[in-house]
Design a protein around this motif. Structure first.
Motif, PDB file in Angstrom:
ATOM      1  N   VAL A  23     -81.802  82.990 155.891  1.00  0.00           N
ATOM      2  CA  VAL A  23     -82.381  83.814 154.834  1.00  0.00           C
ATOM      3  C   VAL A  23     -81.394  84.891 154.375  1.00  0.00           C
ATOM      4  CG1 VAL A  23     -84.127  85.612 154.450  1.00  0.00           C
ATOM      5  CG2 VAL A  23     -84.803  83.394 155.330  1.00  0.00           C
ATOM      6  N   TYR A  26     -78.971  83.347 152.206  1.00  0.00           N
ATOM      7  CA  TYR A  26     -79.670  83.030 150.957  1.00  0.00           C
ATOM      8  C   TYR A  26     -79.723  84.252 150.036  1.00  0.00           C
ATOM      9  CZ  TYR A  26     -83.711  81.779 148.046  1.00  0.00           C
ATOM     10  OH  TYR A  26     -84.551  81.540 147.006  1.00  0.00           O
ATOM     11  N   PHE A  27     -80.057  85.431 150.631  1.00  0.00           N
ATOM     12  CA  PHE A  27     -80.116  86.671 149.844  1.00  0.00           C
ATOM     13  C   PHE A  27     -78.801  86.915 149.114  1.00  0.00           C
ATOM     14  CE2 PHE A  27     -83.309  89.055 152.754  1.00  0.00           C
ATOM     15  CZ  PHE A  27     -84.337  88.384 152.124  1.00  0.00           C
ATOM     16  N   LEU A  31     -79.657  84.655 145.517  1.00  0.00           N
ATOM     17  CA  LEU A  31     -80.320  85.695 144.726  1.00  0.00           C
ATOM     18  C   LEU A  31     -79.310  86.515 143.930  1.00  0.00           C
ATOM     19  CD1 LEU A  31     -83.163  86.905 147.100  1.00  0.00           C
ATOM     20  CD2 LEU A  31     -83.278  85.274 145.232  1.00  0.00           C
ATOM     21  N   LEU A  34     -78.301  84.381 141.031  1.00  0.00           N
ATOM     22  CA  LEU A  34     -79.387  84.131 140.080  1.00  0.00           C
ATOM     23  C   LEU A  34     -79.808  85.390 139.318  1.00  0.00           C
ATOM     24  CD1 LEU A  34     -81.952  81.791 141.882  1.00  0.00           C
ATOM     25  CD2 LEU A  34     -80.644  81.298 139.844  1.00  0.00           C
ATOM     26  N   GLY A  35     -79.607  86.564 139.939  1.00  0.00           N
ATOM     27  CA  GLY A  35     -80.128  87.826 139.404  1.00  0.00           C
ATOM     28  C   GLY A  35     -79.837  88.044 137.924  1.00  0.00           C
ATOM     29  N   LEU A  38     -81.456  85.367 135.572  1.00  0.00           N
ATOM     30  CA  LEU A  38     -82.917  85.524 135.446  1.00  0.00           C
ATOM     31  C   LEU A  38     -83.265  86.762 134.615  1.00  0.00           C
ATOM     32  CD1 LEU A  38     -84.161  84.558 139.020  1.00  0.00           C
ATOM     33  CD2 LEU A  38     -84.767  83.425 136.889  1.00  0.00           C
ATOM     34  N   TYR A  39     -82.467  87.808 134.780  1.00  0.00           N
ATOM     35  CA  TYR A  39     -82.715  89.039 134.009  1.00  0.00           C
ATOM     36  C   TYR A  39     -82.562  88.755 132.514  1.00  0.00           C
ATOM     37  CZ  TYR A  39     -82.074  93.757 132.191  1.00  0.00           C
ATOM     38  OH  TYR A  39     -82.192  94.909 131.451  1.00  0.00           O
ATOM     39  N   ALA A  53     -89.767  80.773 136.693  1.00  0.00           N
ATOM     40  CA  ALA A  53     -90.284  81.567 137.820  1.00  0.00           C
ATOM     41  C   ALA A  53     -91.214  80.722 138.692  1.00  0.00           C
ATOM     42  CB  ALA A  53     -91.021  82.795 137.293  1.00  0.00           C
ATOM     43  N   LEU A  56     -89.185  78.071 140.527  1.00  0.00           N
ATOM     44  CA  LEU A  56     -88.384  78.652 141.619  1.00  0.00           C
ATOM     45  C   LEU A  56     -89.231  78.940 142.852  1.00  0.00           C
ATOM     46  CD1 LEU A  56     -85.950  81.193 139.927  1.00  0.00           C
ATOM     47  CD2 LEU A  56     -85.330  79.279 141.401  1.00  0.00           C
ATOM     48  N   ILE A  57     -90.391  79.560 142.646  1.00  0.00           N
ATOM     49  CA  ILE A  57     -91.195  79.957 143.812  1.00  0.00           C
ATOM     50  C   ILE A  57     -91.778  78.716 144.508  1.00  0.00           C
ATOM     51  CG2 ILE A  57     -93.447  80.404 142.665  1.00  0.00           C
ATOM     52  CD1 ILE A  57     -91.998  82.814 145.196  1.00  0.00           C
ATOM     53  N   GLN A  60     -88.799  76.966 146.239  1.00  0.00           N
ATOM     54  CA  GLN A  60     -88.419  77.681 147.472  1.00  0.00           C
ATOM     55  C   GLN A  60     -89.437  77.410 148.578  1.00  0.00           C
ATOM     56  OE1 GLN A  60     -86.791  81.745 147.430  1.00  0.00           O
ATOM     57  NE2 GLN A  60     -88.426  82.317 148.853  1.00  0.00           N
ATOM     58  N   ALA A  61     -90.735  77.389 148.190  1.00  0.00           N
ATOM     59  CA  ALA A  61     -91.791  77.143 149.192  1.00  0.00           C
ATOM     60  C   ALA A  61     -91.611  75.780 149.844  1.00  0.00           C
ATOM     61  CB  ALA A  61     -93.167  77.233 148.528  1.00  0.00           C
ATOM     62  N   LEU A  64     -88.373  75.874 152.046  1.00  0.00           N
ATOM     63  CA  LEU A  64     -88.519  76.672 153.278  1.00  0.00           C
ATOM     64  C   LEU A  64     -89.473  75.997 154.265  1.00  0.00           C
ATOM     65  CD1 LEU A  64     -88.596  80.432 152.193  1.00  0.00           C
ATOM     66  CD2 LEU A  64     -86.720  79.107 153.148  1.00  0.00           C
TER      67      LEU A  64
ATOM     68  N   ILE B   5     -84.795  92.974 137.132  1.00  0.00           N
ATOM     69  CA  ILE B   5     -85.911  92.673 136.225  1.00  0.00           C
ATOM     70  C   ILE B   5     -86.896  93.841 136.175  1.00  0.00           C
ATOM     71  CG2 ILE B   5     -87.840  91.084 135.773  1.00  0.00           C
ATOM     72  CD1 ILE B   5     -86.030  88.874 137.055  1.00  0.00           C
ATOM     73  N   ILE B 254     -89.474  87.945 139.606  1.00  0.00           N
ATOM     74  CA  ILE B 254     -89.458  86.764 140.480  1.00  0.00           C
ATOM     75  C   ILE B 254     -88.485  86.935 141.651  1.00  0.00           C
ATOM     76  CG2 ILE B 254     -87.733  85.426 139.166  1.00  0.00           C
ATOM     77  CD1 ILE B 254     -90.911  84.055 140.869  1.00  0.00           C
ATOM     78  N   LEU B 255     -87.454  87.777 141.476  1.00  0.00           N
ATOM     79  CA  LEU B 255     -86.504  87.981 142.580  1.00  0.00           C
ATOM     80  C   LEU B 255     -87.191  88.666 143.758  1.00  0.00           C
ATOM     81  CD1 LEU B 255     -83.447  89.047 140.441  1.00  0.00           C
ATOM     82  CD2 LEU B 255     -83.624  86.972 141.800  1.00  0.00           C
ATOM     83  N   HIS B 261     -91.245  86.082 149.760  1.00  0.00           N
ATOM     84  CA  HIS B 261     -91.710  84.771 150.201  1.00  0.00           C
ATOM     85  C   HIS B 261     -90.935  84.220 151.394  1.00  0.00           C
ATOM     86  CE1 HIS B 261     -91.878  80.318 149.927  1.00  0.00           C
ATOM     87  NE2 HIS B 261     -93.137  80.633 150.076  1.00  0.00           N
TER      88      HIS B 261
END
Lengths: 80, 308
Positions: A23, A26-27, A31, A34-35, A38-39, A53, A56-57, A60-61, A64, B5, B254-255, B261
């Motif tokens: 993780v 991954y951060f 992230l 992607l930051g 996505l912004y 969004a 992605l969620i 990721q689910a 993981l 964001i 979402i970040l 999550h």
């Protein structure tokens, strides 16, 4: 029974450790990369952002869940 | 860590821990946990609109993980979940409209707060009474015939006769829910339960799992383990819808949701697996404090004027 519980707890602790390492990586990698993208999407293309969004969620689910299941299987398999 | 964001600076460790705790609750009780995650996000300075939308996005991910695990344990009734999603989404829209109507009429905060407090306290009091009564009667009945194994999905409830009377209501169309062990129940009854849950969700905020999960057990007669798993499956659909609408309105970071999550994913699995080791009435008894937390938050908001 107690031996079984100890084994489960040990396996769980190892799993948590490996998971924490993954993780953290991954951060910093995903992230961070992607930051900005996505912004920009959130500011200029709100509808696309909403779709991305959700994807992605959910993505990721699924990933993981598979990672934790695999880790559990590997660690439990080895400790038995 | 900076989240561009929402423009917020939040420690990722804090987000992971909050996600982990809410994940355990979600996996075990089948609730979204917005009554904890929302205030936790507000606490670190996230705007209210972002807290609501981002929490919904994280709930989607967490519910996917927990529902997958519950499905592997045989705790998800897909047919029931899909029907309930329709009722929940329409109920949430109705709840949001109701709020707008009350806003125009004035005194919205007072009315919503009083309704919420009464509902939360009633749920807690009823579940405490019912689960304790069921546990006492089970103890008397089966000191000899103990349930073998950790899994005890056959659900006894002191409210059983009323539930069976509801199931006997013949309002066309009647459907069967074989996975949940319900031979016939009116489709309208399922939609009504989901709709009421949705109305409360739209009215009070959050997913209102603390209303829907007990309703599934007591009104529809769904075994507790299946109610938890099915509610989580249903939350995936309704929270996805909520996330989409909030993201379009610019309320989702979402970040933040992705970071939360990572903790929730593991917490949800622990919660889901833990349900195996508890019988239905014990899960219901452990559920009792959750609506009380909701009531405490509303009372705090009512008296201080601060939205947590």
């Amino acid at each position: 029974m107690k031996q079984g519980t100890a084994r489960t707890l040990r396996a769980f602790a190892i799993e948590l450790g490996i998971y924490a390492l993954l993780v953290t990586g991954y951060f910093f990698l995903v992230l961070h990369l992607l930051g900005g993208w996505l912004y920009g999407l959130e500011v200029h293309h709100r509808y696309t952002y909403a779709g991305v969004a959700i994807l992605l969620i959910i993505g990721q689910a699924v990933v993981l869940e598979s990672v934790t299941t695999l880790l559990l299987r590997l660690i439990r398999g080895r400790s038995e | 860590m900076f989240f561009p964001i929402s423009g917020a600076h939040i420690s990722p460790i804090y987000l992971v821990i909050v996600g982990f705790l809410v994940g355990i609750l979600g996996g075990f009780f089948g609730v979204g946990g917005s009554f904890i995650a929302g205030p936790a996000l507000r606490l670190v300075g996230l705007d209210w609109n972002f807290a609501v939308g981002t929490d919904l996005a994280h709930i989607v991910g967490k519910s996917v993980v927990a529902a997958k695990r519950h499905r592997a344990l045989g705790n998800v009734d897909l047919r029931l979940g899909l029907i309930m999603a329709i009722g929940t989404i329409s109920g949430a829209e109705a709840g949001a409209q109701l709020i707008q109507m009350l806003k125009r009429a004035g005194n919205v905060n007072l009315i919503v707060s009083i309704v919420a407090i009464v509902v939360y306290l009633s749920i807690s009091a009823f579940m405490l009474w019912e689960s304790q009564k069921t546990l006492r009667s089970q103890k008397r009945r089966s000191s000899k015939e103990k349930v073998k194994g950790a899994i005890a999905k056959r659900d006894k409830s002191a409210f059983g006769p009323t539930t069976r009377a509801i199931q006997r209501l013949k309002i066309w169309p009647m459907i069967a829910l074989p996975t949940s062990g319900v031979k016939a129940i009116s489709l309208w009854m399922i939609l009504l339960v989901a709709f009421v849950g949705g109305v409360f969700g739209g009215f009070l905020g959050g997913g209102a799992g603390y209303i829907r999960m007990p309703s599934m057990v007591y009104v529809l007669g769904i075994p507790t383990h299946l109610a938890v798993g099915t509610d989580l499956f249903e939350i995936i659909i309704s929270a996805s819808y909520g996330t989409l609408t909030h993201a379009i309105k610019g309320n989702v970071d979402i970040l933040i949701a992705l970071v939360m999550h990572t903790g929730a994913a593991i917490g949800a699995q622990i919660g889901a697996i833990s349900t195996q080791y508890f019988a239905g009435p014990k899960i219901r008894l452990a559920f009792v404090p959750l609506p009380l937390i909701g009531a405490a938050i509303v009372i705090y908001t009512l008296f201080t004027g601060h939205k947590l």
